[in-house]
Design an enzyme around this catalytic site. Structure first.
Site, short mmCIF file in Angstrom:
data_model
loop_
_atom_site.label_atom_id
_atom_site.label_comp_id
_atom_site.label_asym_id
_atom_site.label_seq_id
_atom_site.Cartn_x
_atom_site.Cartn_y
_atom_site.Cartn_z
CG HIS B 77 -1.42 1.33 1.66
ND1 HIS B 77 -2.31 2.07 0.93
CD2 HIS B 77 -1.15 2.08 2.77
CE1 HIS B 77 -2.57 3.22 1.57
NE2 HIS B 77 -1.86 3.25 2.69
CG ASP B 106 8.42 18.45 -25.48
OD1 ASP B 106 8.65 17.88 -24.41
OD2 ASP B 106 7.61 18.01 -26.32
CD1 TRP B 142 6.62 2.89 4.87
CD2 TRP B 142 7.80 3.77 3.19
NE1 TRP B 142 7.00 4.17 5.23
CE2 TRP B 142 7.72 4.74 4.23
CE3 TRP B 142 8.50 4.12 2.02
CZ2 TRP B 142 8.32 6.00 4.13
CZ3 TRP B 142 9.09 5.38 1.95
CH2 TRP B 142 9.00 6.30 2.99
CB SER B 169 11.55 5.83 -13.38
OG SER B 169 10.50 6.74 -13.46
CB SER B 170 12.87 9.15 -9.46
OG SER B 170 11.75 8.50 -9.02
CG HIS B 253 12.91 13.96 6.74
ND1 HIS B 253 11.76 13.89 7.48
CD2 HIS B 253 13.01 15.23 6.33
CE1 HIS B 253 11.21 15.10 7.54
NE2 HIS B 253 11.96 15.93 6.84
CD GLU B 255 10.11 9.81 -1.71
OE1 GLU B 255 11.14 10.14 -2.33
OE2 GLU B 255 9.03 9.57 -2.26
CE1 TYR B 257 9.06 18.86 5.14
CE2 TYR B 257 10.73 17.22 5.63
CZ TYR B 257 9.77 18.12 6.06
OH TYR B 257 9.52 18.24 7.38
CB SER B 268 2.13 28.99 -4.06
OG SER B 268 2.60 28.44 -2.88
CG HIS B 302 12.58 13.29 12.42
ND1 HIS B 302 12.56 14.51 11.82
CD2 HIS B 302 11.97 12.46 11.54
CE1 HIS B 302 11.97 14.42 10.63
NE2 HIS B 302 11.61 13.17 10.44
CG HIS B 303 11.74 9.05 10.25
ND1 HIS B 303 10.39 9.01 10.03
CD2 HIS B 303 12.19 10.12 9.56
CE1 HIS B 303 10.04 10.01 9.22
NE2 HIS B 303 11.13 10.70 8.93
CB THR B 328 6.51 24.52 7.44
OG1 THR B 328 7.66 23.71 7.24
CG2 THR B 328 5.33 23.88 6.77
CE LYS B 331 5.87 27.31 0.63
NZ LYS B 331 6.87 27.42 -0.42
NE ARG B 450 3.84 2.82 11.30
CZ ARG B 450 4.74 3.50 10.59
NH1 ARG B 450 5.63 4.26 11.20
NH2 ARG B 450 4.78 3.42 9.28
C1 HEA Z 1 0.78 9.04 -0.29
C2 HEA Z 1 0.73 8.08 0.48
C3 HEA Z 1 -0.47 7.43 1.10
C4 HEA Z 1 -1.83 7.54 0.80
C5 HEA Z 1 -2.48 8.37 -0.27
C6 HEA Z 1 -2.50 6.69 1.73
C7 HEA Z 1 -3.91 6.52 1.75
C8 HEA Z 1 -4.57 5.74 2.67
N1 HEA Z 1 -4.02 4.99 3.69
FE1 HEA Z 1 -2.03 4.75 4.02
N2 HEA Z 1 -0.05 4.52 4.37
C9 HEA Z 1 0.99 5.19 3.77
C10 HEA Z 1 0.85 6.13 2.76
C11 HEA Z 1 -0.35 6.51 2.19
N3 HEA Z 1 -1.61 6.07 2.56
C12 HEA Z 1 2.24 4.81 4.32
C13 HEA Z 1 3.61 5.36 3.94
C14 HEA Z 1 1.97 3.87 5.31
C15 HEA Z 1 2.96 3.15 6.22
C16 HEA Z 1 3.24 1.78 5.71
C17 HEA Z 1 4.09 1.00 6.63
O1 HEA Z 1 3.80 0.96 7.83
O2 HEA Z 1 5.05 0.41 6.14
C18 HEA Z 1 0.52 3.72 5.32
C19 HEA Z 1 -0.16 2.89 6.19
C20 HEA Z 1 -1.55 2.88 6.36
C21 HEA Z 1 -2.22 2.27 7.46
C22 HEA Z 1 -1.55 1.58 8.64
C23 HEA Z 1 -1.34 0.16 8.33
C24 HEA Z 1 -0.60 -0.52 9.42
O3 HEA Z 1 0.10 0.13 10.19
O4 HEA Z 1 -0.73 -1.74 9.47
C25 HEA Z 1 -3.56 2.46 7.26
C26 HEA Z 1 -4.63 2.00 8.16
O5 HEA Z 1 -5.64 2.55 8.27
C27 HEA Z 1 -3.71 3.21 6.05
C28 HEA Z 1 -4.91 3.61 5.48
C29 HEA Z 1 -5.03 4.42 4.36
C30 HEA Z 1 -6.29 4.77 3.77
C31 HEA Z 1 -7.64 4.29 4.23
C32 HEA Z 1 -6.00 5.60 2.72
C33 HEA Z 1 -7.01 6.24 1.79
O6 HEA Z 1 -6.75 7.61 1.65
C34 HEA Z 1 -7.03 5.57 0.47
C35 HEA Z 1 -8.20 6.06 -0.35
C36 HEA Z 1 -8.23 5.53 -1.74
C37 HEA Z 1 -9.00 4.52 -2.17
C38 HEA Z 1 -9.86 3.75 -1.24
C39 HEA Z 1 -8.96 4.06 -3.56
C40 HEA Z 1 -10.10 4.48 -4.38
C41 HEA Z 1 -11.35 3.70 -4.36
C42 HEA Z 1 -11.57 2.43 -4.71
C43 HEA Z 1 -10.50 1.43 -4.95
C44 HEA Z 1 -12.93 1.96 -4.87
C45 HEA Z 1 -13.32 0.87 -3.94
C46 HEA Z 1 -13.66 1.42 -2.62
C47 HEA Z 1 -14.19 0.70 -1.63
C48 HEA Z 1 -14.38 -0.78 -1.73
C49 HEA Z 1 -14.65 1.37 -0.38
N4 HEA Z 1 -2.46 3.45 5.52
C1 HEA Z 2 4.31 14.86 3.09
C2 HEA Z 2 4.90 14.23 3.98
C3 HEA Z 2 5.34 14.72 5.33
C4 HEA Z 2 5.53 15.99 5.81
C5 HEA Z 2 5.34 17.31 5.10
C6 HEA Z 2 5.97 15.84 7.17
C7 HEA Z 2 6.26 16.92 8.00
C8 HEA Z 2 6.83 16.79 9.26
N1 HEA Z 2 7.06 15.62 9.94
FE1 HEA Z 2 6.56 13.77 9.30
N2 HEA Z 2 6.35 11.89 8.55
C9 HEA Z 2 5.93 11.55 7.30
C10 HEA Z 2 5.57 12.43 6.29
C11 HEA Z 2 5.65 13.81 6.41
N3 HEA Z 2 6.02 14.51 7.51
C12 HEA Z 2 5.85 10.13 7.15
C13 HEA Z 2 5.43 9.36 5.89
C14 HEA Z 2 6.27 9.58 8.36
C15 HEA Z 2 6.32 8.12 8.79
C16 HEA Z 2 7.25 7.26 8.04
C17 HEA Z 2 7.15 5.85 8.55
O1 HEA Z 2 7.65 5.59 9.66
O2 HEA Z 2 6.56 5.01 7.85
C18 HEA Z 2 6.59 10.73 9.22
C19 HEA Z 2 7.08 10.59 10.51
C20 HEA Z 2 7.56 11.65 11.25
C21 HEA Z 2 8.32 11.49 12.45
C22 HEA Z 2 8.76 10.16 13.09
C23 HEA Z 2 7.71 9.66 14.01
C24 HEA Z 2 8.03 8.33 14.55
O3 HEA Z 2 8.09 7.36 13.78
O4 HEA Z 2 8.22 8.22 15.76
C25 HEA Z 2 8.59 12.75 12.91
C26 HEA Z 2 9.38 13.05 14.14
O5 HEA Z 2 9.92 14.05 14.31
C27 HEA Z 2 8.03 13.69 11.97
C28 HEA Z 2 8.10 15.08 12.07
C29 HEA Z 2 7.65 15.95 11.10
C30 HEA Z 2 7.79 17.41 11.21
C31 HEA Z 2 8.37 18.18 12.37
C32 HEA Z 2 7.28 17.92 10.05
C33 HEA Z 2 7.24 19.39 9.68
O6 HEA Z 2 7.68 19.59 8.37
C34 HEA Z 2 5.89 20.00 9.84
C35 HEA Z 2 5.96 21.50 9.79
C36 HEA Z 2 4.61 22.16 9.77
C37 HEA Z 2 4.02 22.80 10.80
C38 HEA Z 2 4.61 22.84 12.15
C39 HEA Z 2 2.66 23.44 10.65
C40 HEA Z 2 2.64 24.82 10.06
C41 HEA Z 2 3.46 25.80 10.80
C42 HEA Z 2 2.97 26.89 11.44
C43 HEA Z 2 1.52 27.23 11.41
C44 HEA Z 2 3.95 27.80 12.08
C45 HEA Z 2 3.89 27.90 13.54
C46 HEA Z 2 4.07 26.61 14.23
C47 HEA Z 2 4.81 26.38 15.31
C48 HEA Z 2 5.81 27.33 15.87
C49 HEA Z 2 4.65 25.08 16.01
N4 HEA Z 2 7.39 12.99 10.98
CU CU Z 3 10.91 12.69 8.57
#
Ligand code: HEA
Ligand code: HEA
Ligand code: CU
Ligand code: CUA
Lengths: 298, 533, 291
Positions: B77, B106, B142, B169-170, B253, B255, B257, B268, B302-303, B328, B331, B450
């Site tokens: 997923h 292009d 993942w 590809s990327s 990380h 990634e 962003y 924007s 931080h992960h 952030t 922004k 999780r």
């Molecule tokens: C961009 C990234 C992205 C996006 C878009 C999503 C979208 C969604 N994610 Fe995902 N998710 C991750 C990135 C993302 N996730 C990542 C990185 C993890 C961590 C994996 C890991 O632990 O290794 C994770 C893990 C994760 C978990 C935790 C699993 C676990 O820890 O075991 C769950 C559980 O609720 C979840 C739920 C969902 C749901 C419900 C959506 C929904 O938003 C999805 C909505 C879209 C659809 C549903 C498809 C469209 C509709 C159909 C196909 C029609 C049929 C519909 C029905 C039958 C109702 N995700």
């Molecule tokens: C689009 C993807 C995205 C983005 C933008 C971010 C943004 C941020 N993430 Fe997140 N993060 C993930 C995707 C993302 N993360 C994913 C996928 C994981 C889990 C991966 C995995 O384990 O599978 C994760 C996990 C993750 C962890 C690890 C948690 C754990 O496993 O224990 C942490 C810990 O520091 C973290 C921190 C942050 C912080 C500080 C930001 C900051 O950039 C956020 C900054 C924004 C704001 C704070 C709000 C706006 C700001 C204001 C309004 C200004 C004023 C605010 C203050 C002074 C507070 N993230």
């Molecule tokens: Cu991170």
């Protein structure tokens, strides 16, 4: 669109956008087949035979694709902007290669400065020594507490820096000089000198690869140093191995460029293909210096 | 509005037709379309897997799948969503819009552009056929942590090579983006005149080219550890499983962003358009994006706060992570200031952008909480983290993609989409996404880890709510392809400048954008008109 | 639009109210972290609450700003855009500096607590914890007592695919083990964590302890339960460790010092005749090799 066959790099033409191309899809199929072959080999399904057609199609793709590009270039279809795109593209490609090596250098530094000392119980990790690895004395080079080595007693030796590796360093540095001379010759329009020094460069390159191969043989047969010789063997062979692979690729590219110069390609002002390979060669060179210092020497 | 310079000239060669047209195309618009279609397919594939996850978690007890299969669902997923849905969507939008927005004929390297797309379907085939080989699809998460991932079956090398292919590809894709932006801008399109979508994509491209190769290196080490006896991640040989985590998150990380920066760019563009007012603090926005990108390289651990890093390391990574809130915040505040004293209308793209503003900020807040190391000892690997990242990814990245698609669809198809259905799509999505992910904060805080297929009865209630939200959200998404299809087929004709308040060169060419645009670079006057930000 | 927005707000409010009402009705609808039973756990709890309220406050400000703009500057009500409003250095400085100050205010207590959690000196009891797929081994280092702790039988029966046993009928479903970890209250206990096969993580929320158990390495962590907080505390493995990651819970029984001493003596006596089980230094010494 320029159609004259004489190389006319006038810069008033438009940015050339090729129409359609079959090469990418052929390349994708090739990569897919090739990888399935390797997967099949690794998983012991049916041997890696699919690797062969995959590699063959890939080679075909490279010939075809680059051939097309070279042809278009020689026909003067590329203006300076296209040339600039190629240059920038090559630079960023090399940058991505640098980052690939960075991952392995990172692993090396991590092992040397963190994981091996930690396994040996350094600092807060003192319990590792007390409970898990009482016999292990940290140091570098290391093949780990399990003393992974083909030898009975778990020992291994390292390749001294100031033997073959130093010679190889000289070889690569010299080849860096020869390609620069070739480049100057090209710019000065001295084709004979260009051909000679280009040939010298790729010969030096292949010589390097050959010496590296003998070094590997030595390591495997006499030093107890293999890919499986713990973290030292892992970092040693992966770093030098990927480097050697890049030298090989670079030397092949040099050969191709040489064949092209023999056919009269490139002009003193326009020679992207040449420069791209030269940059690549310098990159390979610099990586080697890093290897020489951090893998062999200190 | 349509400008004479943009005149179509489609006719100077016989393009292949049918399937071959798409396979052999070098046209940035065609390739953009291919990317977007691929992305949509993967969104549904990944979404279907999420539905399996949510169905199994609907109530306590094991109802549908084996625990290993559940882990495969979670793993694939995430891979499908990140590498299959969101990243290709961004590349697709870049392909379509960047040449239009900077006045280029292009992408700079059109053949390679085709290659970077066509590798993708093969990469995902390799990943997905893993479900059918002995041992099943990868199930180690993942993040692919060893030693667990090395216990995988025959799909392990397939997944690794799939990652290599996605990386190739990327890399090719972003080389194209960088070169296009740096080399192909129309004369007069200075860097500080570029639309923010182009800016954020440029920064994203630098991030990508720096970290994708590192991921390739990391998975290569997994491969050799498993098949060729190296000891990178095994203590017995002097390596360390945690070393993988460092290398992975050095990629991982940045990634995240990569997934969000283009979203910042789109938002924007959309907020000023529907506020009928230039973006507030354009330069600050550019610098903030660059700072975020820079900081993203020094926060990775931080992960990994629970792996037992030395105190100084934990401290450093906590503080550097907290710093990201500052750019952030800049922004967010600039978007707010753009709304201020505007003249707002609420078409579907604007609605999605506004929801982005609310909900991404919520996700950012939970991110900041996660950065606090001692508190992360409680949050780490719980549903609190799952809630955090879905907030930034789904109503963050995915909503921004949807906003962008609605925003530019008139330009692509020449028709206005069905605004009423678009609003339905928005409201259903916005409500259900909160029902889906908000309760996961509570679950995490209450102690639900999780990546578990079953849980104690005390977590039953919020899980049920979350699953209901998931089904609602999933079903609502079926509207999206329908609306797009309808818009491709017909609808009110779109003017060149489809939105009253829109600025930018893309609105200077007719709708639908002809197959070839900006064969002649736009004149200074056109650029000046487009570049009022 | 107006109505739709207020409808959205209303739906949030009613969902919130529903949640609160429900949480009053039965404890399951838990919303927040527990305070825990150690000094550190309470400090972490207050850090968490501090961060939460700071975020809420900033949220109120930011969202208030957005909502006000949405309500006041709509074209449908004749709003005229102020197109000269393009930037303002003073404003940029303000909204850079104020967040910096807020973050410093967060970082100070966070850093203090962090330093405290890392202070593992003067521990009074050492237990080695080993993660296995899928159970926990506890080794009272000085007493030579070993305990293996696996998911309890009732949960294990009920959690099989389509077992047709209602999880609600199993006490502490998935959070119960055959042999819990027994520790004394009011004692600084040190855990030395490692694993035999893959990475696991030992987590008990009430103790605010979560640390990875990594094959080939030992991680150190400690806790000290309040003298008066004897009782049973439950947690789970918190690092994906394969098929049964969801089924290796942790149960900690905190007893008074005297009761603990008695328990330990009893265990020692029981362990004397029989050979010690597999949790020994030797067994772990071969770790790190993966297959
Ligand atoms: C961009 C990234 C992205 C996006 C878009 C999503 C979208 C969604 N994610 Fe995902 N998710 C991750 C990135 C993302 N996730 C990542 C990185 C993890 C961590 C994996 C890991 O632990 O290794 C994770 C893990 C994760 C978990 C935790 C699993 C676990 O820890 O075991 C769950 C559980 O609720 C979840 C739920 C969902 C749901 C419900 C959506 C929904 O938003 C999805 C909505 C879209 C659809 C549903 C498809 C469209 C509709 C159909 C196909 C029609 C049929 C519909 C029905 C039958 C109702 N995700
Ligand atoms: C689009 C993807 C995205 C983005 C933008 C971010 C943004 C941020 N993430 Fe997140 N993060 C993930 C995707 C993302 N993360 C994913 C996928 C994981 C889990 C991966 C995995 O384990 O599978 C994760 C996990 C993750 C962890 C690890 C948690 C754990 O496993 O224990 C942490 C810990 O520091 C973290 C921190 C942050 C912080 C500080 C930001 C900051 O950039 C956020 C900054 C924004 C704001 C704070 C709000 C706006 C700001 C204001 C309004 C200004 C004023 C605010 C203050 C002074 C507070 N993230
Ligand atoms: Cu991170
Ligand atoms: Cu053990 Cu998860």
């Amino acid at each position: 669109m320029a159609t004259s066959h004489a190389p006319s790099h006038a810069d008033n033409g438009k940015y050339y956008v090729p129409h359609d191309t079959q090469w990418p899809i052929i390349g994708s199929v090739a990569l897919f087949t090739l990888m399935l072959g390797v997967v099949s080999y690794l998983n012991e399904w049916a041997g890696g035979w699919a690797f062969i057609p995959g590699a063959a199609i890939l080679a075909f793709m490279f010939f075809g694709w680059f051939g097309t590009v070279i042809d278009e270039n020689e026909r003067g279809m590329y203006n300076l902007a296209v040339d600039r795109s190629f240059r920038m593209g090559m630079i960023w490609f090399i940058f991505s290669e640098i980052m690939f090596f960075a991952a392995f250098f990172g692993a090396l530094f991590y092992a040397r400065t963190l994981s091996v000392p930690w396994i040996g119980g350094e600092g807060v990790k003192v319990f590792n020594k007390i409970f898990l690895w009482p016999e292990f004395n940290a140091g570098w080079p290391s093949n780990g507490p399990a003393q992974l080595s083909p030898r009975e007693n778990g020992s291994f030796e390292v390749i001294p820096a100031f033997g073959l590796p130093a010679i190889n360093t000289l070889i690569l540095l010299t080849s860096g000089v020869t390609i620069t001379i070739a480049h100057h010759a090209l710019k000065a329009g001295n084709r004979a000198m260009l051909n000679v020094f280009l040939a010298a460069t790729f010969l030096l390159g292949f010589l390097f690869v050959g010496l590296q191969a003998t070094e590997y043989m030595e390591a495997y047969q006499h030093y107890g140093l293999q890919l499986g010789t713990g973290i030292y063997g892992s970092t040693f062979f992966m770093l030098t191995g990927f480097h050697g692979l890049h030298v090989t690729i670079g030397a092949i590219m040099l050969t191709v460029i040489w064949l092209r110069t023999m056919k009269g390609h490139f002009t003193p002002t326009r020679h992207f293909g040449f420069e791209a390979v030269a940059w690549y060669w310098h990159f390979v060179d610099v990586v080697w210096l890093g290897l020489f210092v951090f893998v062999y020497w200190i | 509005m349509a400008h004479e310079h943009a005149a179509a000239h489609d006719d100077h060669h016989q393009a292949p037709t049918g399937l071959m047209r798409w396979i052999k195309t070098t046209n940035h618009k065609d390739i953009g379309t291919l990317y977007l279609i691929f992305s949509a397919v993967m969104f549904f594939v990944g979404g279907a897997m999420a539905m399996v996850i949510r169905a199994e978690l609907f109530k306590p007890g094991m109802q549908f799948v084996d625990p290993s299969f559940f882990n495969s669902m979670t793993t694939v997923h995430a891979l499908a969503m990140i590498f299959g849905a969101v990243m290709p969507a961004w590349v697709g939008l870049a392909n379509w819009m960047i040449p239009l927005q900077i006045g280029a004929p292009d992408m700079a390297l059109p053949r390679m552009n085709n290659f970077s797309f066509w590798i993708l379907p093969f990469a995902f085939t390799l990943l997905l056929i893993g479900f059918f080989v002995p041992g099943g699809a990868p199930a180690g998460g993942w993040t692919l942590y060893p030693p667990l991932v090395l216990q995988g079956g025959d799909s392990l090398p397939m997944a690794i090579f799939a990652v290599h292919l996605m990386g190739a590809s990327s890399i090719m894709g972003v080389i194209n983006v960088i070169v296009t932006i740096m080399n192909m801008r129309a004369p007069g399109m200075t860097l500080l005149r570029m639309p923010l979508f182009v800016w954020t994509w440029l920064i994203t491209a630098y991030l990508l080219i720096a970290v994708m190769p590192v991921l390739a290196g990391a998975v290569t080490m997994l491969l050799t550890d498993h098949f060729f006896g190296t000891s990178f991640f095994s203590a017995a040989g002097g390596g360390d499983p945690v070393m993988f985590q460092h290398i992975f998150w050095f990629f991982g990380h940045p990634e995240v962003y990569i997934l969000i920066l283009p979203a910042f760019g789109i938002v924007s563009e959309i907020i000023p358009t529907f506020s009928r007012k230039p973006l507030f603090g354009y330069e600050a926005m550019v610098y903030a994006s660059a700072s975020i990108a820079f900081l993203s390289f020094i926060v990775w651990a931080h992960h990994m706060f629970t792996v037992g890093m030395p105190l100084a390391g934990q401290m450093f990574f906590m503080l550097s992570t907290m710093l990201i809130a500052i750019p952030t915040g800049v922004k967010v505040f600039n978007w707010c200031a753009t709304l201020w004293r505007g003249s707002l209308t609420f078409e579907t793209p604007m609605l999605f952008a506004l929801a982005f503003l609310f909900l991404f900020t919520c996700g950012g807040f939970s991110g900041l909480m996660l950065a606090i190391v001692p508190a992360d000892f409680q949050y780490h690997d719980t549903y609190f983290v799952v809630a955090h990242f879905h907030y930034v990814l789904v109503p963050g990245a995915v909503f921004a993609i949807m906003a962008g698609v609605y925003y530019w669809m008139p330009k692509w198809t020449g028709h206005m989409y069905d605004e009423k259905l678009g609003k339905w799509h928005f409201w259903l999505s916005a409500i259900f996404v909160n029902v889906l992910f908000f309760p996961q904060h509570f679950l995490g805080l209450a102690g639900m880890p999780r990546r578990i297929p079953d849980y104690s009865t005390q977590f039953a209630d919020w899980n049920m709510v979350s699953s209901l939200g998931a089904f609602g959200f999933g079903l609502s998404q079926l509207l999206f392809p329908y609306i797009i299809w309808k818009c491709v087929k017909g609808g009110a004709p779109a003017p060149a400048r489809a939105w009253e308040g829109a600025h930018g060169l893309e609105w200077e060419v007719p709708s639908p954008a002809p197959h070839h645009t900006w064969d002649e670079a736009p004149s200074m006057a056109v650029i000046a008109r487009g570049a009022e930000h | 639009m107006m109505t739709k927005n207020s409808a959205k707000v209303a739906s949030y409010l009613s969902a919130g109210a529903l949640a609160l009402a429900a949480s009053a009705a039965h404890a399951e609808w838990a919303l927040n972290m527990t305070q825990g039973v150690t000094d550190i756990s309470r400090r972490i709890y207050s850090l968490h609450m501090l961060m939460l309220w700071i975020c809420v406050a900033i949220g109120v400000f930011v969202f208030g700003w957005i909502i006000y703009s949405i309500l006041s500057f709509r074209k449908s009500q004749g709003a005229v855009p102020d197109t000269r409003m393009v930037h303002n250095t003073k404003a940029e400085v303000i909204w850079t500096v104020i967040p910096v100050l807020i973050l410093i205010a967060c970082a100070v207590p966070a850093a203090r607590t962090l330093i405290e959690t890392e202070n593992a000196t003067n521990t009074e009891l050492t237990i080695r914890v080993t993660g296995y797929q899928w159970k926990w081994g506890y080794d009272y280092v000085d007493a030579g007592v070993n305990v293996l702790s696996t998911l309890d039988h009732a949960s294990n029966e009920a959690r099989q695919l389509n077992s047709s046993i209602d999880p609600a009928s199993v006490p502490d479903y998935l959070l119960n083990v055959d042999h819990p970890l027994v520790v004394p209250a009011g004692t600084k206990v040190r855990l030395l964590l490692t694993a035999q096969d893959v990475i696991h993580a030992w987590w008990v929320p009430a103790l605010a302890v979560k640390k990875d158990a990594i094959p080939g390495f030992i991680n150190e962590v400690w806790f000290k339960v309040d003298e008066d907080k004897t009782g049973t505390y439950r947690g789970q493995c918190a690092e994906l460790c394969g098929r049964d990651h969801g089924f290796m819970p942790i149960v900690v029984e905190v007893r008074s010092k005297a009761e603990f001493a008695a328990w330990l003596e009893q265990q020692k006596a029981a362990a004397q005749p029989a050979a010690a089980p597999a949790v020994t230094a030797d067994a772990t010494a071969t770790t790190g090799q993966t297959g």
